[in-house]
Design a protein around this motif. Structure first.
Motif, PDB file in Angstrom:
ATOM      1  N   ASP A 128       3.315  -6.173 -11.260  1.00 18.42           N
ATOM      2  CA  ASP A 128       4.772  -6.121 -11.192  1.00 18.42           C
ATOM      3  C   ASP A 128       5.151  -5.111 -10.118  1.00 18.42           C
ATOM      4  OD1 ASP A 128       5.086  -3.394 -12.383  1.00 18.42           O
ATOM      5  OD2 ASP A 128       4.418  -4.382 -14.221  1.00 18.42           O
ATOM      6  N   GLY A 129       6.466  -4.959  -9.880  1.00 21.19           N
ATOM      7  CA  GLY A 129       6.936  -4.143  -8.770  1.00 21.19           C
ATOM      8  C   GLY A 129       6.758  -2.654  -8.942  1.00 21.19           C
ATOM      9  N   THR A 130       6.305  -2.182 -10.120  1.00 29.44           N
ATOM     10  CA  THR A 130       6.125  -0.743 -10.314  1.00 29.44           C
ATOM     11  C   THR A 130       4.796  -0.246  -9.776  1.00 29.44           C
ATOM     12  OG1 THR A 130       5.163  -1.039 -12.521  1.00 29.44           O
ATOM     13  CG2 THR A 130       7.567  -0.820 -12.378  1.00 29.44           C
ATOM     14  N   TYR A 131       3.896  -1.153  -9.416  1.00 26.44           N
ATOM     15  CA  TYR A 131       2.598  -0.750  -8.888  1.00 26.44           C
ATOM     16  C   TYR A 131       2.712  -0.518  -7.378  1.00 26.44           C
ATOM     17  CZ  TYR A 131       0.283  -2.009 -13.257  1.00 26.44           C
ATOM     18  OH  TYR A 131      -0.125  -2.067 -14.560  1.00 26.44           O
ATOM     19  N   PRO A 132       2.313   0.663  -6.904  1.00 22.59           N
ATOM     20  CA  PRO A 132       2.404   0.901  -5.453  1.00 22.59           C
ATOM     21  C   PRO A 132       1.514  -0.030  -4.649  1.00 22.59           C
ATOM     22  CG  PRO A 132       1.234   2.702  -6.554  1.00 22.59           C
ATOM     23  CD  PRO A 132       1.808   1.847  -7.634  1.00 22.59           C
ATOM     24  N   GLY A 146       7.959   4.500  -9.296  1.00 19.45           N
ATOM     25  CA  GLY A 146       8.289   3.748  -8.089  1.00 19.45           C
ATOM     26  C   GLY A 146       8.599   2.306  -8.423  1.00 19.45           C
ATOM     27  N   LEU A 147       9.250   1.626  -7.471  1.00 11.26           N
ATOM     28  CA  LEU A 147       9.606   0.225  -7.682  1.00 11.26           C
ATOM     29  C   LEU A 147       9.720  -0.475  -6.332  1.00 11.26           C
ATOM     30  CD1 LEU A 147      10.433  -2.015  -9.674  1.00 11.26           C
ATOM     31  CD2 LEU A 147      12.811  -1.332  -9.283  1.00 11.26           C
ATOM     32  N   TRP A 148       9.020  -1.627  -6.232  1.00  9.45           N
ATOM     33  CA  TRP A 148       9.133  -2.484  -5.059  1.00  9.45           C
ATOM     34  C   TRP A 148      10.247  -3.512  -5.268  1.00  9.45           C
ATOM     35  CZ3 TRP A 148       7.263  -1.693  -0.454  1.00  9.45           C
ATOM     36  CH2 TRP A 148       6.067  -1.010  -0.280  1.00  9.45           C
ATOM     37  N   THR A 149      11.052  -3.725  -4.225  1.00 10.92           N
ATOM     38  CA  THR A 149      12.054  -4.790  -4.232  1.00 10.92           C
ATOM     39  C   THR A 149      12.048  -5.470  -2.870  1.00 10.92           C
ATOM     40  OG1 THR A 149      13.787  -3.211  -3.576  1.00 10.92           O
ATOM     41  CG2 THR A 149      13.566  -3.716  -5.944  1.00 10.92           C
ATOM     42  N   MET A 150      12.446  -6.731  -2.865  1.00  6.34           N
ATOM     43  CA  MET A 150      12.593  -7.452  -1.599  1.00  6.34           C
ATOM     44  C   MET A 150      14.001  -7.215  -1.067  1.00  6.34           C
ATOM     45  SD  MET A 150      12.254 -11.509  -0.676  1.00  6.34           S
ATOM     46  CE  MET A 150      14.010 -11.871  -0.826  1.00  6.34           C
ATOM     47  N   THR A 151      14.095  -6.692   0.147  1.00  8.59           N
ATOM     48  CA  THR A 151      15.396  -6.425   0.760  1.00  8.59           C
ATOM     49  C   THR A 151      15.922  -7.642   1.504  1.00  8.59           C
ATOM     50  OG1 THR A 151      14.745  -4.110   1.004  1.00  8.59           O
ATOM     51  CG2 THR A 151      16.647  -4.860   2.268  1.00  8.59           C
ATOM     52  N   SER A 152      15.051  -8.321   2.216  1.00  9.87           N
ATOM     53  CA  SER A 152      15.473  -9.508   2.957  1.00  9.87           C
ATOM     54  C   SER A 152      14.273 -10.398   3.199  1.00  9.87           C
ATOM     55  CB  SER A 152      16.127  -9.111   4.297  1.00  9.87           C
ATOM     56  OG  SER A 152      15.178  -8.487   5.148  1.00  9.87           O
ATOM     57  N   GLY A 153      14.550 -11.662   3.468  1.00 11.41           N
ATOM     58  CA  GLY A 153      13.489 -12.620   3.737  1.00 11.41           C
ATOM     59  C   GLY A 153      13.999 -14.035   3.532  1.00 11.41           C
ATOM     60  N   PRO A 154      13.334 -15.026   4.123  1.00  9.23           N
ATOM     61  CA  PRO A 154      13.812 -16.403   4.040  1.00  9.23           C
ATOM     62  C   PRO A 154      13.539 -17.086   2.712  1.00  9.23           C
ATOM     63  CG  PRO A 154      11.779 -16.305   5.298  1.00  9.23           C
ATOM     64  CD  PRO A 154      12.160 -14.884   5.009  1.00  9.23           C
ATOM     65  N   GLY A 155      12.681 -16.498   1.883  1.00 11.49           N
ATOM     66  CA  GLY A 155      12.336 -17.129   0.613  1.00 11.49           C
ATOM     67  C   GLY A 155      12.383 -16.149  -0.533  1.00 11.49           C
ATOM     68  N   ASN A 169       0.824  -1.210   0.000  1.00 15.02           N
ATOM     69  CA  ASN A 169       0.000   0.000   0.000  1.00 15.02           C
ATOM     70  C   ASN A 169       0.860   1.262   0.000  1.00 15.02           C
ATOM     71  OD1 ASN A 169       0.180   0.653   3.225  1.00 15.02           O
ATOM     72  ND2 ASN A 169      -0.076  -1.529   2.885  1.00 15.02           N
ATOM     73  N   ALA A 170       1.845   1.312  -0.888  1.00 19.13           N
ATOM     74  CA  ALA A 170       2.668   2.514  -1.008  1.00 19.13           C
ATOM     75  C   ALA A 170       1.855   3.642  -1.656  1.00 19.13           C
ATOM     76  CB  ALA A 170       3.914   2.222  -1.843  1.00 19.13           C
ATOM     77  N   VAL A 171       2.377   4.876  -1.531  1.00 19.07           N
ATOM     78  CA  VAL A 171       1.759   6.052  -2.160  1.00 19.07           C
ATOM     79  C   VAL A 171       2.788   6.657  -3.102  1.00 19.07           C
ATOM     80  CG1 VAL A 171       0.733   8.312  -1.799  1.00 19.07           C
ATOM     81  CG2 VAL A 171       0.287   6.468  -0.158  1.00 19.07           C
ATOM     82  N   LEU A 172       2.460   6.741  -4.385  1.00 16.87           N
ATOM     83  CA  LEU A 172       3.357   7.331  -5.378  1.00 16.87           C
ATOM     84  C   LEU A 172       3.050   8.824  -5.478  1.00 16.87           C
ATOM     85  CD1 LEU A 172       5.545   6.913  -7.523  1.00 16.87           C
ATOM     86  CD2 LEU A 172       3.719   6.491  -9.186  1.00 16.87           C
ATOM     87  N   THR A 173       4.009   9.665  -5.051  1.00 16.39           N
ATOM     88  CA  THR A 173       3.778  11.116  -5.058  1.00 16.39           C
ATOM     89  C   THR A 173       4.184  11.741  -6.378  1.00 16.39           C
ATOM     90  OG1 THR A 173       5.956  11.430  -4.028  1.00 16.39           O
ATOM     91  CG2 THR A 173       4.055  11.264  -2.562  1.00 16.39           C
ATOM     92  N   SER A 174       5.251  11.258  -7.007  1.00 17.59           N
ATOM     93  CA  SER A 174       5.695  11.794  -8.289  1.00 17.59           C
ATOM     94  C   SER A 174       6.693  10.821  -8.901  1.00 17.59           C
ATOM     95  CB  SER A 174       6.349  13.173  -8.132  1.00 17.59           C
ATOM     96  OG  SER A 174       7.515  13.083  -7.334  1.00 17.59           O
ATOM     97  N   GLY A 175       6.928  10.969 -10.193  1.00 19.48           N
ATOM     98  CA  GLY A 175       7.918  10.131 -10.849  1.00 19.48           C
ATOM     99  C   GLY A 175       7.458   8.689 -10.942  1.00 19.48           C
ATOM    100  N   THR A 180      11.484  -7.974   4.477  1.00 15.17           N
ATOM    101  CA  THR A 180      11.597  -6.525   4.376  1.00 15.17           C
ATOM    102  C   THR A 180      11.490  -6.147   2.905  1.00 15.17           C
ATOM    103  OG1 THR A 180      13.028  -6.396   6.319  1.00 15.17           O
ATOM    104  CG2 THR A 180      13.047  -4.513   4.829  1.00 15.17           C
ATOM    105  N   PHE A 181      10.578  -5.200   2.620  1.00 11.23           N
ATOM    106  CA  PHE A 181      10.366  -4.732   1.255  1.00 11.23           C
ATOM    107  C   PHE A 181      10.672  -3.233   1.193  1.00 11.23           C
ATOM    108  CE2 PHE A 181       7.373  -8.276   1.871  1.00 11.23           C
ATOM    109  CZ  PHE A 181       7.873  -9.140   0.902  1.00 11.23           C
ATOM    110  N   THR A 182      11.331  -2.813   0.100  1.00 10.57           N
ATOM    111  CA  THR A 182      11.737  -1.425  -0.084  1.00 10.57           C
ATOM    112  C   THR A 182      10.981  -0.820  -1.264  1.00 10.57           C
ATOM    113  OG1 THR A 182      13.948  -1.864   0.795  1.00 10.57           O
ATOM    114  CG2 THR A 182      13.670   0.129  -0.538  1.00 10.57           C
ATOM    115  N   TRP A 183      10.384   0.350  -1.022  1.00  4.83           N
ATOM    116  CA  TRP A 183       9.693   1.114  -2.064  1.00  4.83           C
ATOM    117  C   TRP A 183      10.609   2.279  -2.450  1.00  4.83           C
ATOM    118  CZ3 TRP A 183       6.314   1.208  -5.729  1.00  4.83           C
ATOM    119  CH2 TRP A 183       5.750   2.398  -6.184  1.00  4.83           C
TER     120      TRP A 183
END
Length: 479
Positions: free
Chosen positions: A235-239, A219-228, A211-217, A252-255
């Motif tokens: 795709d990861g460009t959707y907030p 965005g991209l979701w990536t997985m930072t850490s996790g067991p799997g 549930n990210a909020v795209l303010t401008s430009g 842990t996920f990074t927007w």
């Protein structure tokens, strides 16, 4: 006697701040009265009085001689003229300053946000590169749409903050005595995005709605850490992408939000929980009208189905009174809202209604067929209470019984149904002894008209002879 003119009008010149290691002196010599240009009777020369290094005069006897020093600093020079016994001197102070070459305001660049770290370079002085006591250094704004505030204007790597986004030009200036050098740089302040990744949380499945909020430009979701592993859909460009993992655990996920050359990141944590372990307990049997305590296990809040059949449906181990066979479902909700269920079957048995059949009277017969009742799922057993008897099938309600005794034989039909208590019913089989009639009057009055031997079949092959009162045989049968 030699009378000499005193060279009173000589002058070493004014004190000086010079940039570099060389300067032309500005002294003046005395003009003698007989011949202002006749200095043959006098001597003039420059000399070093003090200074951190050594000075070399190009023309020591010239009031305008050039002088070069080998070490920067403050020197005192003396201009001396001797005319016979007359001597006059004048001193001048010259400060030789090192030129701050190699200074730099840094590289022009784009900057994300309204604060930037300057990357200027200051001059390193000889012989001590860290000694800047004789110089002044400062940043100044040359142009820009707003105003700039320097945290430390004298530091080449100070932090500068502007009041408005846009392009600014700054000048880095260093002054060392008479030496001045400067360098300029342009910084373009860009309104950087502030990434809003939304919120994480606890889930009880393998997917989570981001549930990210795209303010401008972009965005991209990536997985930072996790067991799997994690995949983002579509795709990861959707907030508001849905992330699906292949293993339970903490992720842990990074927007990352990018605007022009600027980017910003926000991080959330999502915990994918295993479903809680729950057991509704072992299946059990119950006789109708009785109750039973259910044996639920698990950590969390319980809720059982069919609350009308329970003393408290929210207890872990409620007491159940089902009228018929019932499957109870235990629903467990743990601290994270994860839900799991399990079932237990309570089989309710009806109390048996037992009937051993009607009593029987046998005339010298020692066996008969019984006529008891047996319901579905019930189990019956014949036994002898008194007398005797042998059962062809002791569990068959319609079995044949033999080997009865003459007289009263009381048999017991015992029926069980599941866990219900056994029920009993008795049947009496009375066996009459063999009776041989001694009188026959076949006159049609229905009294002793027939000669009947009840139970004679039990004797095997028999012969019967009938005699009248005169002992005359009137009937005989060998079968």
């Amino acid at each position: 006697m030699d009378f000499n003119e005193n060279p009173v009008n000589l002058n070493a010149g004014g004190d000086k701040d010079v940039c570099g290691e060389t300067v032309a002196m500005t002294g003046t010599a005395h003009s003698y009265r007989a011949s202002p240009n006749d200095h043959t009777g006098s001597t003039r020369y420059w000399s070093q009085v003090s200074g951190p290094g050594t000075a070399t005069f190009a023309a020591p006897g010239s009031p305008t001689s050039g002088v070069t020093v080998n070490v920067f600093g403050v020197y005192t020079f003396r201009w001396t003229e001797t005319n016979g016994s007359c001597i006059r001197t004048d001193d001048v102070i010259v400060d030789f300053n090192e030129y701050p070459t190699g200074i730099s305001a840094g590289t022009s660049r784009n900057n994300c946000g309204r604060s930037a770290i300057m990357n200027g370079v200051a001059y390193s002085y000889r012989p001590d590169p860290d000694d800047h006591s004789g110089s002044t250094r400062t940043w100044a704004q040359t142009s820009g749409p707003g105003t700039s505030t320097f945290a430390d204007p004298a530091s080449p790597t100070t932090v500068v903050t502007v009041t408005a986004y846009g392009s600014y030009t700054y000048t880095w200036t260093e002054v060392n005595g008479a030496c001045v050098n400067s360098s300029s740089v342009t910084i373009n302040y860009i309104n950087a995005p502030v990434a809003n990744p939304g919120s994480g949380g606890d889930v009880c499945d393998y997917d989570f709605n981001l549930n990210a909020v795209l303010t401008s430009g972009t965005g991209l979701w990536t997985m930072t850490s996790g067991p799997g592993n994690a995949t983002f859909s579509p795709d990861g460009t959707y907030p508001d992408a849905v992330v699906v993992v292949d293993q339970k655990g903490t992720y842990t996920f990074t927007w990352t939000e990018t605007n022009s050359t600027c980017s910003s990141q926000g991080v959330i944590q999502v915990v994918f929980h295993e479903l809680p372990e729950v057991s509704a307990g072992p299946d059990a049997d119950l006789c109708v009208g009785d109750d039973i305590q259910l044996q639920g296990t698990g950590e969390g809040s319980f809720l059982w189905s069919y609350p009308e059949l329970l003393d408290n449906a929210s207890l872990q181990n409620p007491v159940a009174t089902p009228p018929v066979t019932t499957t109870f479902t235990a629903t467990l909700t743990d601290q994270f809202g994860c839900v799991n269920t399990d079932e237990v079957v309570i089989t309710v048995w009806e109390k048996p209604v037992v009937s051993a059949g009607d009593d029987q009277i046998l005339r010298y017969l020692f066996g008969t067929n019984l006529d008891a009742d047996l319901g579905a799922n019930e189990t019956g057993t014949w036994s002898v209470l008194s007398g005797s008897g042998e059962f062809a099938d002791g569990s068959n309600p319609l079995t044949e019984v033999t080997q009865l005794d003459i007289g009263r034989n009381e048999l017991v039909w015992t029926v069980t149904n599941g866990v219900c208590p056994a029920e009993h019913d008795n049947v009496v089989i009375e066996v009459k002894d063999l009776v041989i009639p001694t009188l026959i009057t076949p006159n049609g009055d229905d009294i002793n008209d027939r000669f009947i031997l009840y139970g004679i079949e039990t004797l095997g092959k028999t012969e019967i002879a009938v005699f009248d009162r005169r002992v005359v045989r009137v009937f005989n049968s060998d079968n």
